[in-house]
Design a protein around this motif. Structure first.
Motif, PDB file in Angstrom:
ATOM      1  N   PRO A   1       0.823  -1.215   0.000  1.00 26.55           N
ATOM      2  CA  PRO A   1       0.000   0.000   0.000  1.00 26.55           C
ATOM      3  C   PRO A   1       0.856   1.263   0.000  1.00 26.55           C
ATOM      4  O   PRO A   1       0.408   2.317  -0.455  1.00 26.55           O
ATOM      5  N   ASN A   2       2.095   1.133   0.479  1.00 27.30           N
ATOM      6  CA  ASN A   2       3.000   2.282   0.507  1.00 27.30           C
ATOM      7  C   ASN A   2       3.458   2.716  -0.884  1.00 27.30           C
ATOM      8  O   ASN A   2       4.165   3.715  -1.025  1.00 27.30           O
TER       9      ASN A   2
ATOM     10  N   GLU B   1       6.759  -5.770  12.629  1.00 30.44           N
ATOM     11  CA  GLU B   1       7.145  -6.579  11.483  1.00 30.44           C
ATOM     12  C   GLU B   1       7.029  -5.823  10.156  1.00 30.44           C
ATOM     13  O   GLU B   1       7.644  -6.209   9.168  1.00 30.44           O
ATOM     14  N   ASP B   2       6.244  -4.766  10.159  1.00 25.57           N
ATOM     15  CA  ASP B   2       5.931  -4.065   8.908  1.00 25.57           C
ATOM     16  C   ASP B   2       6.087  -2.553   9.088  1.00 25.57           C
ATOM     17  O   ASP B   2       5.136  -1.793   8.885  1.00 25.57           O
ATOM     18  N   PRO B   3       7.270  -2.091   9.470  1.00 27.35           N
ATOM     19  CA  PRO B   3       7.433  -0.682   9.842  1.00 27.35           C
ATOM     20  C   PRO B   3       7.301   0.305   8.691  1.00 27.35           C
ATOM     21  O   PRO B   3       7.084   1.502   8.927  1.00 27.35           O
ATOM     22  N   GLN B   4       7.410  -0.155   7.458  1.00 32.04           N
ATOM     23  CA  GLN B   4       7.321   0.743   6.311  1.00 32.04           C
ATOM     24  C   GLN B   4       5.977   0.652   5.582  1.00 32.04           C
ATOM     25  O   GLN B   4       5.753   1.381   4.614  1.00 32.04           O
ATOM     26  N   GLY B   5       5.104  -0.241   6.020  1.00 36.35           N
ATOM     27  CA  GLY B   5       3.826  -0.403   5.338  1.00 36.35           C
ATOM     28  C   GLY B   5       3.929  -1.167   4.038  1.00 36.35           C
ATOM     29  O   GLY B   5       3.188  -0.896   3.087  1.00 36.35           O
ATOM     30  N   ASP B   6       4.844  -2.134   3.977  1.00 30.59           N
ATOM     31  CA  ASP B   6       4.963  -2.963   2.779  1.00 30.59           C
ATOM     32  C   ASP B   6       3.831  -3.979   2.680  1.00 30.59           C
ATOM     33  O   ASP B   6       3.457  -4.379   1.576  1.00 30.59           O
ATOM     34  N   TYR B   7       3.309  -4.409   3.824  1.00 30.98           N
ATOM     35  CA  TYR B   7       2.294  -5.455   3.840  1.00 30.98           C
ATOM     36  C   TYR B   7       0.873  -4.909   3.989  1.00 30.98           C
ATOM     37  O   TYR B   7      -0.005  -5.231   3.197  1.00 30.98           O
ATOM     38  N   CYS B   8       0.656  -4.105   5.027  1.00 26.21           N
ATOM     39  CA  CYS B   8      -0.711  -3.764   5.425  1.00 26.21           C
ATOM     40  C   CYS B   8      -0.935  -2.259   5.481  1.00 26.21           C
ATOM     41  O   CYS B   8       0.009  -1.474   5.630  1.00 26.21           O
TER      42      CYS B   8
ATOM     43  N   ALA C   1      -6.174   3.382  29.922  1.00 27.63           N
ATOM     44  CA  ALA C   1      -6.958   2.372  29.204  1.00 27.63           C
ATOM     45  C   ALA C   1      -6.104   1.788  28.086  1.00 27.63           C
ATOM     46  O   ALA C   1      -4.995   2.256  27.814  1.00 27.63           O
ATOM     47  N   THR C   2      -6.643   0.763  27.465  1.00 30.72           N
ATOM     48  CA  THR C   2      -5.980   0.230  26.278  1.00 30.72           C
ATOM     49  C   THR C   2      -6.449   1.017  25.053  1.00 30.72           C
ATOM     50  O   THR C   2      -7.497   1.666  25.068  1.00 30.72           O
ATOM     51  N   MET C   3      -5.649   0.971  24.033  1.00 27.89           N
ATOM     52  CA  MET C   3      -6.062   1.495  22.743  1.00 27.89           C
ATOM     53  C   MET C   3      -5.844   0.400  21.713  1.00 27.89           C
ATOM     54  O   MET C   3      -5.133  -0.574  21.973  1.00 27.89           O
ATOM     55  N   TYR C   4      -6.478   0.531  20.599  1.00 23.83           N
ATOM     56  CA  TYR C   4      -6.323  -0.471  19.554  1.00 23.83           C
ATOM     57  C   TYR C   4      -6.080   0.236  18.235  1.00 23.83           C
ATOM     58  O   TYR C   4      -6.388   1.415  18.055  1.00 23.83           O
ATOM     59  N   GLN C   5      -5.508  -0.489  17.335  1.00 26.66           N
ATOM     60  CA  GLN C   5      -5.445  -0.065  15.937  1.00 26.66           C
ATOM     61  C   GLN C   5      -5.522  -1.305  15.080  1.00 26.66           C
ATOM     62  O   GLN C   5      -4.849  -2.303  15.355  1.00 26.66           O
ATOM     63  N   GLU C   6      -6.353  -1.249  14.087  1.00 25.38           N
ATOM     64  CA  GLU C   6      -6.424  -2.340  13.126  1.00 25.38           C
ATOM     65  C   GLU C   6      -5.767  -1.917  11.816  1.00 25.38           C
ATOM     66  O   GLU C   6      -5.772  -0.738  11.454  1.00 25.38           O
ATOM     67  N   ASP C   7      -5.203  -2.902  11.147  1.00 28.24           N
ATOM     68  CA  ASP C   7      -4.627  -2.706   9.826  1.00 28.24           C
ATOM     69  C   ASP C   7      -5.401  -3.564   8.825  1.00 28.24           C
ATOM     70  O   ASP C   7      -6.016  -4.567   9.207  1.00 28.24           O
ATOM     71  N   VAL C   8      -5.379  -3.176   7.573  1.00 29.97           N
ATOM     72  CA  VAL C   8      -6.014  -3.975   6.514  1.00 29.97           C
ATOM     73  C   VAL C   8      -4.909  -4.764   5.833  1.00 29.97           C
ATOM     74  O   VAL C   8      -3.955  -4.191   5.300  1.00 29.97           O
ATOM     75  N   CYS C   9      -5.033  -6.090   5.850  1.00 35.12           N
ATOM     76  CA  CYS C   9      -3.960  -6.963   5.378  1.00 35.12           C
ATOM     77  C   CYS C   9      -4.463  -7.933   4.306  1.00 35.12           C
ATOM     78  O   CYS C   9      -5.592  -8.439   4.383  1.00 35.12           O
ATOM     79  N   LEU C  10      -3.587  -8.204   3.361  1.00 31.59           N
ATOM     80  CA  LEU C  10      -3.883  -9.123   2.255  1.00 31.59           C
ATOM     81  C   LEU C  10      -3.397 -10.521   2.623  1.00 31.59           C
ATOM     82  O   LEU C  10      -2.217 -10.722   2.910  1.00 31.59           O
TER      83      LEU C  10
ATOM     84  N   LYS D   1       2.125   8.619   9.385  1.00 33.86           N
ATOM     85  CA  LYS D   1       3.203   7.635   9.548  1.00 33.86           C
ATOM     86  C   LYS D   1       3.355   7.191  10.999  1.00 33.86           C
ATOM     87  O   LYS D   1       3.969   6.165  11.277  1.00 33.86           O
ATOM     88  N   ALA D   2       2.768   7.948  11.947  1.00 32.03           N
ATOM     89  CA  ALA D   2       2.750   7.490  13.348  1.00 32.03           C
ATOM     90  C   ALA D   2       1.879   6.254  13.508  1.00 32.03           C
ATOM     91  O   ALA D   2       1.969   5.543  14.521  1.00 32.03           O
ATOM     92  N   ALA D   3       1.026   5.974  12.511  1.00 32.10           N
ATOM     93  CA  ALA D   3       0.160   4.790  12.556  1.00 32.10           C
ATOM     94  C   ALA D   3       0.873   3.533  12.074  1.00 32.10           C
ATOM     95  O   ALA D   3       0.288   2.445  12.090  1.00 32.10           O
ATOM     96  N   LEU D   4       2.126   3.653  11.657  1.00 30.49           N
ATOM     97  CA  LEU D   4       2.901   2.470  11.276  1.00 30.49           C
ATOM     98  C   LEU D   4       3.458   1.848  12.548  1.00 30.49           C
ATOM     99  O   LEU D   4       4.630   1.979  12.888  1.00 30.49           O
TER     100      LEU D   4
END
Length: 344
Positions: free
Chosen positions: A99-100, A117-124, A249-258, A110-113
């Protein structure tokens, strides 16, 4: 010259990808959390690109992973939380969607990366983030501010609160209340968190996800819940409230992955690109009432979302939010603790 050729090759690959995807048709199969995407986006994508889109849902990261590992086939895109993104990538269950390299990537914060395992956004593709706090009925609890108040109310009114049926989230509250990180690998700290939740268990009505109707009706006074519940608060502000507890509290973030075995990978990539359009990201956030990772979408949000302290908390509140990490084999300590909580 070598650098220039590399740059030109990169531009050419982006143009080729865009050209290939622009002519996409056929099918796309999504596997997502329940109610975690605006259905208008699915309809709009389907009409624009003549793609037949199907959507199946799951309730937990673990449920999704188990199904994929058990051989569930036919899915193209999944929405794992960041720590599950890391796990699935290590297991070889994902393929690099790049996606990058797509148009629209420049809008992604980019703070959302957050993936190790995927610090550059190559996967998700980073998707959305939010806090996990408490949804409450103002007629029963007029002003709720803390976990301590939540548990004190439960002690005085047994069965009138709920917590999430999620080992990381609920044990995470126990870890916060006993002064430890939600990613602790220390068995003694996890044991203290287990003991804290066990102490509260007689007063907790249930461990469950479907709490919005119960809080709205007053059958329960408050439920441990995701910030997505703010949508209901905005629709019924005199009755409902949502709070990020002052202890943290906890926080979450979801990524979209292939997925590695995705049968419709080109359509999946096209859908990622579609999600990166600012107007689509804003429309999605209006439905989900989550924090957006698309910086260009923020200005398109209505004021009641841009200024909402639960959706866009202050730096002081955000500093008290913790996101889950992949614990590897240490997760077994949590699993055993959660099994005891659920069965005793």
């Amino acid at each position: 010259m070598k650098r220039m050729l590399t740059r030109l090759a990169g531009v050419a690959s982006i143009l080729l990808l865009t050209t290939q995807m622009a002519s996409a048709d056929g099918k796309l199969s999504l596997y997502n959390w329940g109610d975690y995407i605006n259905p208008e986006l699915i309809d709009a994508f389907s009409k624009e690109y003549k793609v037949d889109v199907t959507l199946d849902t799951y309730s937990t990261n673990e449920e999704m992973l188990a199904r994929i590992q058990a051989g569930a086939s036919g899915y193209d895109l999944v929405w794992p939380s960041v720590h599950m993104h890391d796990i699935m990538q290590k297991l070889g269950l994902l393929q690099a969607a790049h996606p990058n390299q797509m148009p629209g990537w420049e809008n992604i914060d980019k703070a959302a990366l957050r993936s190790h395992e995927d610090p550059q956004g190559d996967y998700c593709l980073p998707y959305a983030w939010g806090a996990v706090g408490i949804l409450y009925n103002k007629k029963l609890i007029p002003d709720l501010k803390s976990w301590q108040q939540f548990f004190d109310y439960a002690k005085a009114n047994p069965g009138k609160v709920t917590m999430l049926d999620d080992l990381r989230e609920t044990l995470g509250v126990g870890l916060i209340m006993t002064g430890s990180s939600v990613n602790s690998r220390n068995p003694e700290e996890i044991e203290k968190a287990e003991a804290f939740i066990m102490q509260q268990k007689p007063n907790i009505g249930a461990f469950r996800y479907d709490v919005i109707p119960l809080v709205t009706s007053g059958d329960i006074a408050a439920g441990h819940y995701y910030v997505g519940g703010v949508l209901n608060v905005l629709q019924n502000p005199d009755l409902l409230g949502f709070v990020i507890p002052e202890e943290g509290a906890t926080m979450y973030q979801e990524d979209v992955c292939l997925l590695e075995g995705a049968p419709n990978s080109e359509n999946a990539k096209l859908f990622m690109q579609f999600l990166m359009r600012p107007e689509n990201a804003a429309k999605n956030s209006e439905r989900l009432t989550n924090g957006v990772v698309n910086t260009a979408a923020v200005s398109l949000l209505p004021d009641n979302l841009k200024t909402n302290p639960s959706i866009n908390p202050s730096p002081e509140v955000r500093a008290k939010l913790q996101i889950f990490e992949d614990l590897g084999k240490d997760l077994r300590v949590y699993t055993r603790a959660w099994d005891r909580i659920k069965t005793n």
